[in-house]
Every structure is written in structure tokens, then in C-alpha cells.
Design a protein around this motif. Structure first.
Motif, PDB file in Angstrom:
ATOM      1  N   TRP A 393     125.801  41.849  16.504  1.00 41.67           N
ATOM      2  CA  TRP A 393     126.186  43.239  16.298  1.00 41.67           C
ATOM      3  C   TRP A 393     126.555  43.945  17.604  1.00 41.67           C
ATOM      4  O   TRP A 393     127.519  44.702  17.646  1.00 41.67           O
ATOM      5  CB  TRP A 393     125.065  44.006  15.595  1.00 41.67           C
ATOM      6  N   ARG A 394     125.796  43.726  18.678  1.00 42.98           N
ATOM      7  CA  ARG A 394     126.088  44.448  19.920  1.00 42.98           C
ATOM      8  C   ARG A 394     127.402  43.968  20.538  1.00 42.98           C
ATOM      9  O   ARG A 394     128.167  44.769  21.091  1.00 42.98           O
ATOM     10  CB  ARG A 394     124.944  44.289  20.922  1.00 42.98           C
ATOM     11  N   GLU A 395     127.667  42.681  20.439  1.00 43.30           N
ATOM     12  CA  GLU A 395     128.976  42.184  20.888  1.00 43.30           C
ATOM     13  C   GLU A 395     130.092  42.797  20.056  1.00 43.30           C
ATOM     14  O   GLU A 395     131.121  43.232  20.587  1.00 43.30           O
ATOM     15  CB  GLU A 395     129.030  40.662  20.768  1.00 43.30           C
ATOM     16  N   SER A 396     129.893  42.838  18.742  1.00 43.57           N
ATOM     17  CA  SER A 396     130.906  43.390  17.845  1.00 43.57           C
ATOM     18  C   SER A 396     131.153  44.867  18.128  1.00 43.57           C
ATOM     19  O   SER A 396     132.299  45.331  18.152  1.00 43.57           O
ATOM     20  CB  SER A 396     130.469  43.210  16.386  1.00 43.57           C
ATOM     21  N   ALA A 397     130.053  45.617  18.334  1.00 40.98           N
ATOM     22  CA  ALA A 397     130.196  47.044  18.634  1.00 40.98           C
ATOM     23  C   ALA A 397     130.924  47.256  19.964  1.00 40.98           C
ATOM     24  O   ALA A 397     131.740  48.180  20.099  1.00 40.98           O
ATOM     25  CB  ALA A 397     128.824  47.716  18.667  1.00 40.98           C
ATOM     26  N   THR A 398     130.657  46.396  20.945  1.00 42.21           N
ATOM     27  CA  THR A 398     131.343  46.493  22.240  1.00 42.21           C
ATOM     28  C   THR A 398     132.837  46.269  22.078  1.00 42.21           C
ATOM     29  O   THR A 398     133.661  46.985  22.668  1.00 42.21           O
ATOM     30  CB  THR A 398     130.770  45.467  23.228  1.00 42.21           C
ATOM     31  N   ILE A 399     133.202  45.287  21.267  1.00 43.33           N
ATOM     32  CA  ILE A 399     134.622  45.025  21.007  1.00 43.33           C
ATOM     33  C   ILE A 399     135.266  46.237  20.340  1.00 43.33           C
ATOM     34  O   ILE A 399     136.374  46.653  20.694  1.00 43.33           O
ATOM     35  CB  ILE A 399     134.778  43.762  20.138  1.00 43.33           C
ATOM     36  N   GLY A 400     134.564  46.838  19.373  1.00 43.25           N
ATOM     37  CA  GLY A 400     135.092  48.028  18.707  1.00 43.25           C
ATOM     38  C   GLY A 400     135.308  49.184  19.664  1.00 43.25           C
ATOM     39  O   GLY A 400     136.332  49.877  19.602  1.00 43.25           O
ATOM     40  N   VAL A 401     134.346  49.405  20.576  1.00 43.74           N
ATOM     41  CA  VAL A 401     134.475  50.487  21.561  1.00 43.74           C
ATOM     42  C   VAL A 401     135.663  50.233  22.477  1.00 43.74           C
ATOM     43  O   VAL A 401     136.459  51.144  22.763  1.00 43.74           O
ATOM     44  CB  VAL A 401     133.171  50.624  22.380  1.00 43.74           C
ATOM     45  N   LEU A 402     135.805  49.007  22.969  1.00 46.36           N
ATOM     46  CA  LEU A 402     136.912  48.688  23.873  1.00 46.36           C
ATOM     47  C   LEU A 402     138.261  48.835  23.179  1.00 46.36           C
ATOM     48  O   LEU A 402     139.235  49.300  23.778  1.00 46.36           O
ATOM     49  CB  LEU A 402     136.744  47.269  24.415  1.00 46.36           C
ATOM     50  N   MET A 403     138.331  48.466  21.912  1.00 53.00           N
ATOM     51  CA  MET A 403     139.591  48.596  21.183  1.00 53.00           C
ATOM     52  C   MET A 403     139.965  50.054  20.934  1.00 53.00           C
ATOM     53  O   MET A 403     141.129  50.369  20.683  1.00 53.00           O
ATOM     54  CB  MET A 403     139.506  47.850  19.837  1.00 53.00           C
ATOM     55  N   SER A 404     138.995  50.963  21.025  1.00 52.64           N
ATOM     56  CA  SER A 404     139.285  52.382  20.801  1.00 52.64           C
ATOM     57  C   SER A 404     139.859  53.066  22.035  1.00 52.64           C
ATOM     58  O   SER A 404     140.224  54.240  21.985  1.00 52.64           O
ATOM     59  CB  SER A 404     138.010  53.115  20.358  1.00 52.64           C
ATOM     60  N   CYS A 405     139.923  52.355  23.161  1.00 50.67           N
ATOM     61  CA  CYS A 405     140.427  52.935  24.412  1.00 50.67           C
ATOM     62  C   CYS A 405     141.929  53.238  24.282  1.00 50.67           C
ATOM     63  O   CYS A 405     142.702  52.389  23.874  1.00 50.67           O
ATOM     64  CB  CYS A 405     140.178  51.972  25.570  1.00 50.67           C
ATOM     65  N   LYS A 406     142.319  54.443  24.638  1.00 50.53           N
ATOM     66  CA  LYS A 406     143.726  54.855  24.540  1.00 50.53           C
ATOM     67  C   LYS A 406     144.419  54.817  25.893  1.00 50.53           C
ATOM     68  O   LYS A 406     145.366  54.081  26.097  1.00 50.53           O
ATOM     69  CB  LYS A 406     143.817  56.267  23.948  1.00 50.53           C
ATOM     70  N   GLY A 407     143.965  55.656  26.820  1.00 49.16           N
ATOM     71  CA  GLY A 407     144.432  55.595  28.197  1.00 49.16           C
ATOM     72  C   GLY A 407     145.927  55.756  28.379  1.00 49.16           C
ATOM     73  O   GLY A 407     146.580  56.589  27.751  1.00 49.16           O
ATOM     74  N   LEU A 408     146.478  54.930  29.287  1.00 43.70           N
ATOM     75  CA  LEU A 408     147.866  55.053  29.719  1.00 43.70           C
ATOM     76  C   LEU A 408     148.851  54.936  28.573  1.00 43.70           C
ATOM     77  O   LEU A 408     149.797  55.720  28.468  1.00 43.70           O
ATOM     78  CB  LEU A 408     148.179  53.961  30.755  1.00 43.70           C
TER      79      LEU A 408
END
Length: 460
Positions: A393-408
Motif C-alpha cells: 500500500w505505501r509503495e502504491s500510495a507513493t506512486i499515486g502521489v508522484l503521478m499527481s505532480c503537475k509542474g512544468l
């Protein structure tokens, strides 16, 4: 007859005197500040002086803002956009005479030209960074995480687009467009992931070689590829005016991609092998050839009705990674683009952002709704897809957070929408706030969910 002759003589005398006075005034201006000239006064025949003042203020402002933000491990784009917002109508623009003195309207096309040239070079570098081998080696997990992380925000983006269209589409600075085109643009803006910022965050947190890093990079490549295709479709629809022309634009673009892959790339590879650029690194002549390919590609996609950045991105994709060629070209170009051009571009985003337009309850409701959809739906989609592929779950949640990055990438998409007059200034401001919040939250949440001690625990 004598009267007519006298009148002609008088007119000629006045003309010569006027020309002499004008010449004297022009000559006096050459003395600059030594003769009382104002260097901040915009001069269309010599715009470089004011441009240097603008660039200097933007660079200093962004660097000063980055120091405290770097302590929070924030990417530089946050400081650059915040710097533009502070210099724009939201803060410094409220000082009487500041905008007219430093950022007068006649001077903005020159600043925008340099910034957009930097954007073309940056998208070329993004194409260089994208190694499709990541996607090929992890395609199953990458497809599921990328698809789920894009489908959910895409669908919810289509839903909120109806409200945004009804409330803000008739505002000044927009063109009449069909709801379907507007909905497509909003959905893409909600679902896209900032691959370049992801690379930098993963490098800084030392996650590139972890399962999370490999999956996120692979999914990010596929996510961005689909996002750029949909964005190209949207821009083509806006520029073309009717669906048939847009179809021709897309077919031409597809044919151009095939031309790059099967005609340009083999010839380019032959030149690189003959000059030993893959073994010894690119010479200045090879770097010049590479940049010419990028500019020519940007020119072609620009003239067929798709934004020039797509051509630059495609040119980066066809450059080889063998022998570290892409890395070496990036090292030669990246510092100038990152240190000078990009701050100008993202500061321009801030200058176009007016927080004063967020002046009522319904607008703030959209701000909260857009942030919630962009962050929570990306997080949920990526996390559930990763969990379905066997991650904890923590790996999965980390992937979800990183995929939400918008940035440049998000800011580039928004600026395309603003330039194409799809977005009003108010809607643009709403989405810029969303991009800042989601990018700001990525690094702290990733460090909290996936710290080094937890990585060691999983390995054990």
C-alpha cells in the motif's frame, strides 16, 4: 507666380528645419543616461536595454525565492511561477507605475519571444530525457498505472468542464469554441503528469533505481505521450475551425512522425557514426545540426497548425541514447535553458496570473474543486493500479502521489490554452493555483510515504 514660389520655399525651409530637429533629437538619444536618457523607457528600435532590466529582475527574484523553497525540497519551477505572480498584477503590479515602467505592454512581445524560444529548447530537452526503453521493459505495470492515473482525472475533468464553460467561457480574451473542444482541453489539463519534474524529484530523493521510481518513470512516459497527442488534437481543433481540417492536420502530423522516424533518424544516425559522435561525444557542429533539426521540426508543426513545441519534443525523441549522446547534448544546452530561458517563461505565466480575479465564492469553489480532482483522482487511480499489480500500500500510495505532480508540463499546457484563447485569465489563474499546490505537495508527501528506512525494510 512669385507668391507660389515663396510658399514652396517656406515649406521646404520648414521641412529641412523639422528634419534637422528630428536628427538632432535622434543624435541626442545616443548619449543615453549621460545626456539625461531614461534606460527603462521602451524603445522599439533598441529593445535590448529594457529586456536586460526585465530579465535581471526576474532572475534575481526567482533565485531569492528559491533559497527558502529549496529548504522544503521544492523544484525551481515553484519559485519561478511565484516570482512571476509577485511581479504581476497580483502584488507588485498594484504599485503605481511599476508595470508601465518595467513590463509595458509594447515590450511584452520581445520578452515572450525569448521565453518561447526557451520553451522550444526545453521541450527538445524533455524529448531527449524520455528513454522509451523504460516503457518497453515495464510496459504492463506502466500501462495500467498510466491508464488508471489518466482515465479517472480525465473523466472528472470532463464533468467539471461543463461548469467552467458555462461560468467563464464568455469572459474577455477568449474565442468562441465548441464545448467538446473546451472539455477535451480541461480533461487533458487535469490528467497530465509532469515528466521532467518527476525525473528531478526522483533524482533528488534517490528513488530512480527503486521499483517505485522505475514504475513512475515508465507510466509517466506513456501518460505524457497520450497527453501530448490529445493536446495536439485540441489545438488543431481550435486553430482549424472545423473537424475536417483538424483531421487533415492530425494526419499530416502522423505522417511527419513517420518521416522523422524512418527518414530523418537513419540519416542522422549515419552522420553521428561517421563523425564518431556516439563514441567521442558531439562536437559543436553536431550540436548545431541537432538544434537545427529541433528548430526545423518546431517550424513544421507550427505552420501546420499544431504548436511548435510538439515538433521540438519529437526531435528530441528521435535522438539516440547510445553512447550517452542524449545526455551529452543535454549537458551542453541544459544550463542556458534552465538558468535563463525557463525562468522568463514561467515568470510570464505568473505575470499572466491575476489573483485579484479570484474575487467571489463560486470562483474559489472552482479553485478547490479543480485542486481536489487533479490531486485526489490522480492519487487514487495510480495507487489502485499499482496495488492491483502486487505492490504494497505505501509503495502504491507513493506512486499515486508522484503521478499527481503537475509542474512544468501543466504550466506549458495552460499557457497554450491562454495563447489559443481557450482559457480566460480567470480560468488560467484557477489552474495555475492548482499546478502550484499539486507540485508543492509532491516532494513532502513522497518523502513521508517512502522514506529510506521503509525502502530498506522492503528490501529486507
Amino acid at each position: 507666380m512669385a507668391t507660389i514660389t515663396q510658399r514652396i520655399t517656406d515649406i521646404a525651409t520648414k521641412t529641412v528645419a523639422s528634419a534637422s530637429a528630428s536628427s538632432t533629437m535622434r543624435a541626442a538619444a545616443q548619449g543615453g543616461i549621460l545626456e539625461g536618457g531614461n534606460p527603462s523607457q521602451y524603445n522599439a528600435s533598441n529593445p535590448i536595454i529594457l529586456f536586460i532590466i526585465q530579465a535581471g529582475i526576474i532572475l534575481i527574484f526567482c533565485r531569492l525565492l528559491h533559497y527558502p523553497l529549496a529548504l522544503l525540497r521544492q523544484p525551481r519551477v515553484i519559485a519561478e511561477v511565484l516570482g512571476g505572480i509577485l511581479l504581476g498584477p497580483s502584488v507588485m503590479g498594484r504599485i503605481p507605475g511599476f508595470t508601465n515602467a518595467i513590463f509595458p505592454t509594447p515590450a511584452m512581445p520581445g520578452l515572450s519571444l525569448v521565453a518561447n524560444l526557451g520553451l522550444i529548447m526545453f521541450l527538445f530537452l524533455v524529448g531527449l530525457e524520455v528513454d522509451l526503453r523504460y516503457f518497453v521493459s515495464n510496459w504492463k505495470v506502466a500501462v495500467s498505472v498510466g491508464a488508471a492515473g489518466m482515465a479517472l482525472p480525465f473523466g472528472l475533468g470532463c464533468a467539471i468542464a461543463r461548469g467552467l464553460y458555462n461560468d467563464f467561457q464568455d469572459e474577455p480574451g477568449t474565442v468562441p469554441i465548441e464545448f467538446g473542444t473546451y472539455m477535451l482541453f480541461i480533461a487533458v489539463a487535469m490528467s497530465i503528469t509532469a515528466f521532467p519534474v518527476l525525473c528531478r524529484i526522483l533524482t533528488e530523493l534517490k528513488l530512480l533505481s527503486t521499483p517505485v521510481g522505475v514504475i513512475v518513470l515508465s507510466a509517466g512516459v506513456g501518460n505524457d505521450a497520450v497527453g501530448w497527442i490529445l493536446l495536439a488534437l485540441c489545438v488543431a481543433l481550435v486553430n482549424a475551425g472545423d473537424g475536417l481540417t483538424a483531421l487533415w492536420v492530425l494526419l499530416t502530423c502522423l505522417g511527419y512522425v513517420l518521416f522523422l522516424v524512418f527518414a530523418v533518424r537513419p540519416v542522422f544516425m549515419r552522420v553521428l557514426r561517421r563523425t564518431r559522435s556516439l563514441q567521442d561525444g558531439p562536437s559543436q557542429s553536431v550540436v548545431a545540426l541537432t538544434l537545427l533539426i529541433a528548430l526545423a521540426s518546431a517550424f513544421f508543426t507550427g505552420v501546420i497548425g499544431v504548436h511548435p513545441i510538439f515538433g521540438a519534443f519529437l526531435a528530441g525523441l528521435i535522438c539516440p541514447h547510445e553512447g550517452g549522446f542524449a545526455i551529452k547534448v543535454t549537458e551542453k544546452v541544459e544550463d542556458l535553458v534552465g538558468a535563463l530561458f525557463l525562468p522568463l517563461y514561467f515568470a510570464l505565466s505568473g505575470l499572466s496570473t491575476n489573483l485579484g480575479l479570484l474575487d467571489n465564492g463560486i470562483t474559489w469553489a472552482y479553485v478547490i474543486g479543480v485542486i481536489a480532482i487533479a490531486f485526489i483522482s490522480k492519487l487514487a487511480g495510480g495507487m489502485l493500479a499499482a496495488k492491483a499489480n502486487g505492490l504494497v500500500w505505501r509503495e502504491s500510495a507513493t506512486i499515486g502521489v508522484l503521478m499527481s505532480c503537475k509542474g512544468l508540463v501543466e504550466l506549458i499546457v495552460l499557457n497554450i490554452g491562454l495563447q489559443a484563447k481557450i482559457l480566460s485569465t480567470r480560468t488560467f489563474t484557477i489552474f495555475v493555483i492548482m499546478a502550484i499546490v499539486t507540485t508543492f505537495a509532491t516532494t513532502p508527501l513522497t518523502a513521508w510515504l517512502y522514506p529510506p528506512w521503509y525502502q530498506r525494510k522492503l528490501e529486507a
